[in-house]
Design a protein around this motif. Structure first.
Motif, mmCIF file in Angstrom:
data_model
loop_
_atom_site.group_PDB
_atom_site.id
_atom_site.type_symbol
_atom_site.label_atom_id
_atom_site.label_comp_id
_atom_site.label_asym_id
_atom_site.label_seq_id
_atom_site.Cartn_x
_atom_site.Cartn_y
_atom_site.Cartn_z
ATOM 1 N N ILE A 99 68.631 7.016 30.625
ATOM 2 C CA ILE A 99 67.931 6.076 29.712
ATOM 3 C C ILE A 99 66.557 6.673 29.321
ATOM 4 N N GLN A 100 66.343 7.000 28.100
ATOM 5 C CA GLN A 100 65.049 7.371 27.605
ATOM 6 C C GLN A 100 64.245 6.063 27.249
ATOM 7 N N LEU A 101 64.615 5.152 26.797
ATOM 8 C CA LEU A 101 63.887 3.972 26.648
ATOM 9 C C LEU A 101 64.822 2.899 26.327
ATOM 10 N N LEU A 102 64.492 1.771 27.118
ATOM 11 C CA LEU A 102 65.172 0.410 26.914
ATOM 12 C C LEU A 102 64.120 -0.790 26.665
ATOM 13 N N ARG A 103 64.140 -1.234 25.434
ATOM 14 C CA ARG A 103 63.113 -2.113 24.933
ATOM 15 C C ARG A 103 63.830 -3.471 24.808
ATOM 16 N N GLU A 104 63.272 -4.311 25.300
ATOM 17 C CA GLU A 104 64.089 -5.813 25.439
ATOM 18 C C GLU A 104 62.935 -6.910 24.689
ATOM 19 N N SER A 105 63.597 -7.880 24.127
ATOM 20 C CA SER A 105 62.939 -8.891 23.688
ATOM 21 C C SER A 105 63.335 -10.171 24.226
ATOM 22 N N MET A 106 62.557 -11.046 24.346
ATOM 23 C CA MET A 106 62.932 -12.542 25.007
ATOM 24 C C MET A 106 62.224 -13.494 24.522
ATOM 25 N N ASP A 107 62.446 -14.789 24.597
ATOM 26 C CA ASP A 107 61.825 -16.136 24.268
ATOM 27 C C ASP A 107 60.746 -16.358 25.451
ATOM 28 N N THR A 108 59.311 -16.036 25.024
ATOM 29 C CA THR A 108 58.333 -16.243 25.969
ATOM 30 C C THR A 108 58.041 -17.846 26.460
#
Length: 134
Positions: free
Chosen positions: A112-121
């Protein structure tokens, strides 16, 4: 050599085993959750050691943290995108952390070079904040 979806699935499956999950990342690989910055929480970990520490910290706060209902929406050899959920107790507040994540993983040379996650803050704040600040 594992492709992006295989690496992503392994990471999601191994989240309860921080060292194994972090070992999937390249030496200069990164885990980014940019929206954590708005909560004054470190939002980037780089390299397996920092990523392992990040996961350990998360599991300390949410011991039953586990990804569920994983849906892969993009599947190429070097990139994958998925949506996945978490529903687990936050012992410090007694609340359930209900969260839907969206993640984009970039793979290179079987790591894995990059894992970018989004979420509900807002969902995170509700689960982790003290009662009087919610």
């Amino acid at each position: 050599m594992k492709n992006a979806v295989q690496l992503f699935q392994d990471y999601l499956d191994l989240i309860q085993t921080p060292r194994a999950a972090a070992a999937l990342f390249a030496a200069d690989g990164a885990l980014e959750i940019p929206y954590l910055q708005s909560l004054n929480i470190p939002h980037r970990a780089e390299g397996p050691q920092q990523i392992e520490q990040f996961i350990v910290s998360l599991l300390t706060k949410v011991p039953d943290f586990k990804f569920r209902r994983i849906r892969f929406l993009i599947d190429t050899p070097d990139q994958a995108f998925a949506e996945y959920d978490v529903e687990a107790l936050v012992p410090a507040t007694g609340r359930i952390y209900r969260q839907s994540y969206a993640g984009r993983l970039v793979a290179k040379d079987g790591k894995i070079q990059l894992l970018r996650e989004s979420m509900d803050t807002v969902a995170a704040m509700r689960a982790f904040a003290a009662e009087d600040s919610v």
